[in-house]
Design an enzyme around this catalytic site. Sequence first.
Site, PDB file in Angstrom:
ATOM      1  N   GLU A  47       0.747  -1.017   0.136  1.00  0.00           N
ATOM      2  CA  GLU A  47       0.200   0.046   0.096  1.00  0.00           C
ATOM      3  C   GLU A  47       0.744   1.319  -0.044  1.00  0.00           C
ATOM      4  O   GLU A  47       0.605   2.223  -0.687  1.00  0.00           O
ATOM      5  CB  GLU A  47      -0.989  -0.059   1.100  1.00  0.00           C
ATOM      6  CG  GLU A  47      -1.824  -1.122   1.104  1.00  0.00           C
ATOM      7  CD  GLU A  47      -2.969  -0.945  -0.190  1.00  0.00           C
ATOM      8  OE1 GLU A  47      -3.023   0.331  -0.897  1.00  0.00           O
ATOM      9  OE2 GLU A  47      -3.526  -1.829  -0.549  1.00  0.00           O
ATOM     10  N   LEU A  90      11.849   4.864  -6.747  1.00  0.00           N
ATOM     11  CA  LEU A  90      10.418   4.648  -6.643  1.00  0.00           C
ATOM     12  C   LEU A  90       9.952   6.031  -6.446  1.00  0.00           C
ATOM     13  O   LEU A  90       8.587   6.144  -6.589  1.00  0.00           O
ATOM     14  CB  LEU A  90      10.022   3.888  -5.505  1.00  0.00           C
ATOM     15  CG  LEU A  90       9.411   2.755  -5.819  1.00  0.00           C
ATOM     16  CD1 LEU A  90       8.735   1.974  -4.523  1.00  0.00           C
ATOM     17  CD2 LEU A  90       8.257   2.673  -6.960  1.00  0.00           C
ATOM     18  N   TYR A 130      -6.429   6.556   3.807  1.00  0.00           N
ATOM     19  CA  TYR A 130      -6.502   5.310   2.899  1.00  0.00           C
ATOM     20  C   TYR A 130      -5.805   4.294   3.289  1.00  0.00           C
ATOM     21  O   TYR A 130      -6.063   3.025   3.355  1.00  0.00           O
ATOM     22  CB  TYR A 130      -5.918   6.111   1.553  1.00  0.00           C
ATOM     23  CG  TYR A 130      -5.764   4.625   0.564  1.00  0.00           C
ATOM     24  CD1 TYR A 130      -6.645   4.028  -0.072  1.00  0.00           C
ATOM     25  CD2 TYR A 130      -4.320   4.218   0.576  1.00  0.00           C
ATOM     26  CE1 TYR A 130      -6.595   2.821  -0.781  1.00  0.00           C
ATOM     27  CE2 TYR A 130      -4.298   2.960  -0.107  1.00  0.00           C
ATOM     28  CZ  TYR A 130      -5.150   2.364  -0.703  1.00  0.00           C
ATOM     29  OH  TYR A 130      -5.186   1.013  -1.345  1.00  0.00           O
ATOM     30  N   ASP A 148      -9.192   6.030  -2.174  1.00  0.00           N
ATOM     31  CA  ASP A 148      -8.019   6.386  -3.310  1.00  0.00           C
ATOM     32  C   ASP A 148      -8.739   7.180  -4.382  1.00  0.00           C
ATOM     33  O   ASP A 148      -9.812   7.417  -4.451  1.00  0.00           O
ATOM     34  CB  ASP A 148      -7.047   5.254  -3.573  1.00  0.00           C
ATOM     35  CG  ASP A 148      -7.675   4.400  -4.637  1.00  0.00           C
ATOM     36  OD1 ASP A 148      -8.991   4.379  -4.593  1.00  0.00           O
ATOM     37  OD2 ASP A 148      -7.250   3.653  -5.227  1.00  0.00           O
TER      38      ASP A 148
END
Length: 365
Positions: A47, A90, A130, A148
């Site tokens: 996540e 990332l 979230y 989201d």
Amino acid sequence: MTNEILKTIEEMDRQTFREDLIGWFENEMRDLPWRKDQDPYKVWVSEIMLQQTRVDTVIPYFTRFLDKFPTIEALATADEDKVLKAWEGLGYYSRVRNLQSAVKEVHEKYNGKVPDQPEAISSLKGVGPYTAGAILSIAYGKPEPAVDGNVMRVLSRILLIWEDIAKTSSRKTFESAVRSLISHENPSYFNQALMELGALICTPTSPSCLLCPVREHCQAFNTGMQNELPVKSKKKKQRSVEMVAVVLRNDKNQLLIRKRPETGLLANLWEFPNTEVGLEFRSEKEQFEDYFKEKYQVEATLDDMVGRIEHVFSHLIWNIHVFTGQLKGPIQESSKLKLVTLEEIEQYAFPVSHQKILKEVVGKI
DNA sequence: CAAACGTGGGC
DNA sequence: TGCCCAAGTTT
């Protein structure tokens, strides 16, 4: 949530909606590495990685990260430099520093078990509304909303919600909607199905309504408004920043690198020494010889500019004027300033902008 | 609450 | 090319 939205929900056949949605998900869900089990740690890592990041990008990072740090314990006790290296490329690097910080807290305070209470999990660094909802529903089967961008897009269409989804305040409307729609029988699949639907069918542009398992429940489809939703305001343009970066080499073929500050942009990553400049000074190398002398008490002579790198961030653009140069004297190394060989440099996490610099000059030195 | 915070891909 | 996006959180 407005009365209008509430009325729409009450008039829906919610049970059939849940069955259509979850039934579709069971048949069509993608085979993703974080869906092999419900280990809360793995769900958590996935996540965090998936925040503002595409599934295809995340897959190889997730596999490597779990290989290197398979457990809470492994991540809690790892060196931050190694963790950042695993995240290199990332983006949004505070995600992984917050993750490790939170994992340490779970390791010490919760005996290594990810908490399953909303208040406890929400208080962990980097776990917002979230992510808390995603972990609680996917790993623990709790009927909590996980709203989201996908969920807001999908529900804005199904329920004809005209709020601007770019606004922070809009999330609450969608959380309320999910609370009144969610399957208590299978909250995990319900939340994941909503997101999967957004990713595969109910896409931002040209949604595949004819393939949609819940089109009969969709107010936008029924009124032909699917291309008008969601409402999303534009973000403003990036500002440009001129900078000079220098790849300094000594007589042993070592390169000078430094660690960035522990807060702010690209925190704790490594980089080549650089400084922001005005447009008018970007190619005056004598200025930067003076800069290095002052900042590092080091004598350096620069060559002519070897290249220019443009790097676009979400909120700014770096225009980097790259120089090479020779380090004349010794330099005091520290935990934030190092001389490394081309071989050793691979152990350090660099932002992509500075990977480009290295690539640009590596053939020329 | 708007802005900071990365990167790579699609059109 | 430039703009938008992609499973957000923090300040």
